[in-house]
Design an enzyme around this catalytic site. Structure first.
Site, mmCIF file in Angstrom:
data_model
loop_
_atom_site.group_PDB
_atom_site.id
_atom_site.type_symbol
_atom_site.label_atom_id
_atom_site.label_comp_id
_atom_site.label_asym_id
_atom_site.label_seq_id
_atom_site.Cartn_x
_atom_site.Cartn_y
_atom_site.Cartn_z
ATOM 1 N N ASP A 280 -2.046 -36.022 33.127
ATOM 2 C CA ASP A 280 -1.664 -36.956 33.970
ATOM 3 C C ASP A 280 -2.364 -36.843 35.254
ATOM 4 O OD1 ASP A 280 -0.307 -39.994 34.401
ATOM 5 O OD2 ASP A 280 -0.624 -38.274 36.224
ATOM 6 N N ILE A 281 -3.304 -37.422 36.037
ATOM 7 C CA ILE A 281 -3.950 -37.619 37.201
ATOM 8 C C ILE A 281 -2.836 -36.795 38.580
ATOM 9 C CG2 ILE A 281 -5.294 -38.619 39.243
ATOM 10 C CD1 ILE A 281 -6.804 -39.704 37.056
ATOM 11 N N GLU A 323 -2.170 -43.048 34.189
ATOM 12 C CA GLU A 323 -3.275 -42.559 34.932
ATOM 13 C C GLU A 323 -3.130 -41.831 34.084
ATOM 14 O OE1 GLU A 323 0.458 -42.749 37.270
ATOM 15 O OE2 GLU A 323 -1.093 -43.521 36.878
#
Length: 404
Positions: A280-281, A323
């Site tokens: 996950d960003i 994301e």
């Protein structure tokens, strides 16, 4: 889609079955030339052999002198030999000029031999042939030419005129005593030519109709083939769109889950390892709030590109959330998954997204999990997510395999 043969491009002339369109007519001759050339050669051979068979009838009639019989048989065998030579010449060199030259030569030789035969049968037989008998024979040979020798219209008319002139001259010079029958016999010859021309007309018309129908079928088949290919490409594009994330170009959640389901079954069946990585960003909402969604989209695209460039051909990258991404690693255990995750984590931290001359640092938190036999897919993903959140809790921009 199907059109009749008499449409504008394939319309035939009324007075003779040639295509009105000169380009179509030339295409017809070009495509049918080898077939017609062989038919002409075969027709010449058949006509010559048939004429030579009349030498058999010479054995059952009485000639005035023996030399006349030998001469008559010789003329017929000569035409048979000439016909065979003409056949071989056309077969070996099937050019338009050569065929026309050979046909004209054979017809001239045939008409001359026919005149000689008329003279022999009328002067050198003990019981001379009558004008009407020769008219019947000439008419039969005329119809044979129209049927078996597919000549052009010009050559057929010249041949017909040649037979009429030959017969009239023969009647005048060979049968001067039968002046009253010349008109009737000549009419009989003209009738034979009329029948022959009608047969030739029908043959040419049917051949051109069949050819034009074939052209239409081939064109329709080609258009259908193109349409099918276009539909297949469209179906492939639609399938790709249905299985691909529109923004990043990687697999969407549905496609990724399908791949994961298949690999799970294969792992259960073959007892091979299977691992997944989820990442996950970090602080992605902050990027969107500070720089806008356009920059956020660019970040997502750059992250997908950086990661995808470093995967094996067998690895599958998918965007499974806003994301959040996941990587499917077939035939790989947790150790190999951890190694790849650490490599990707470093690659992303070293990558910079440029926006309006400003450098935006992007990092991601990674979690890994190895598939356990008969484990449901949602449990596997939940364990990988648990490891990813553990990485976030440990300061982000790192890898965790604590999925239990």
């Amino acid at each position: 889609m199907n059109h009749s043969w008499h449409q504008t491009n394939y319309r035939l002339r009324h007075w003779w079955p040639n295509f009105e369109n000169k380009y179509i007519e030339s295409r017809y001759h070009l495509e049918k030339f080898s077939v017609n050339g062989f038919a002409v050669a075969r027709g010449i051979l058949v006509l010559a052999l048939f004429f030579s068979l009349f030498s058999i009838s010479d054995q059952y009639v009485s000639f005035v002198i023996p030399e006349a019989k030998l001469f008559s048989v010789g003329v017929k065998f000569t035409i048979g030999l000439v016909g065979f030579v003409c056949y071989m010449v056309i077969i070996r060199d099937m050019t338009r000029k050569r065929i026309y030259t050979v046909v004209n030569f054979f017809l001239a030789a045939f008409l001359f031999a026919l005149f000689i035969t008329f003279y022999i049968y009328s002067q050198w037989l003990q019981d001379p042939a009558t004008l009407f008998e020769l008219a019947i024979c000439c008419s039969f040979l005329t119809i044979l030419i129209y049927i078996f020798v597919p000549l052009s219209l010009g050559q057929q008319l010249i041949t017909a005129l040649g037979f009429v002139v030959l017969f009239v001259l023969s009647a005048i010079f060979v049968f001067p005593d039968h002046a009253s029958r010349i008109g009737f016999s000549t009419t009989f010859i003209l009738l034979a030519n009329t029948i022959g021309l009608s047969i030739s007309y029908t043959i040419n018309k049917n051949f051109r109709e069949a050819w034009s129908n074939q052209q239409e079928r081939e064109r329709d088949n080609m258009l259908l083939k193109v349409e099918i290919e276009q539909r297949k490409k469209l179906e492939e594009q639609l399938k790709k769109l249905a299985m691909t994330d529109a923004l990043t170009g990687v697999d969407n959640r549905r496609s990724f889950m399908d791949h994961l389901s298949r690999e799970k079954k294969r792992a259960d069946r073959q007892f091979t390892p299977l691992s997944i990585i989820t990442f996950d960003i970090d602080l992605f909402k902050h990027i969107n709030d500070q720089f806008g969604h356009e920059v956020g989209d660019k970040v997502l695209i750059d992250v997908a590109t950086v990661v995808d460039e470093r995967l094996r051909e067998t690895d599958i990258l998918g965007r499974i959330g806003g994301e959040e991404f996941a990587i499917l690693m077939a035939d790989s255990n947790k150790r190999e998954a951890n190694q790849l995750a650490k490599s990707l984590c470093k690659a992303l931290s070293d990558h910079t997204v440029i926006h309006n001359d400003k450098a935006i640092k992007v990092t991601a938190s990674f979690g890994t999990a190895e598939y356990q036999t008969n484990e449901p897919i949602d449990i596997l993903l939940r364990r990988a997510d648990k490891a990813m959140y553990d990485a976030k809790n440990n300061g982000r921009n790192c890898v965790s395999d604590k999925s239990e």
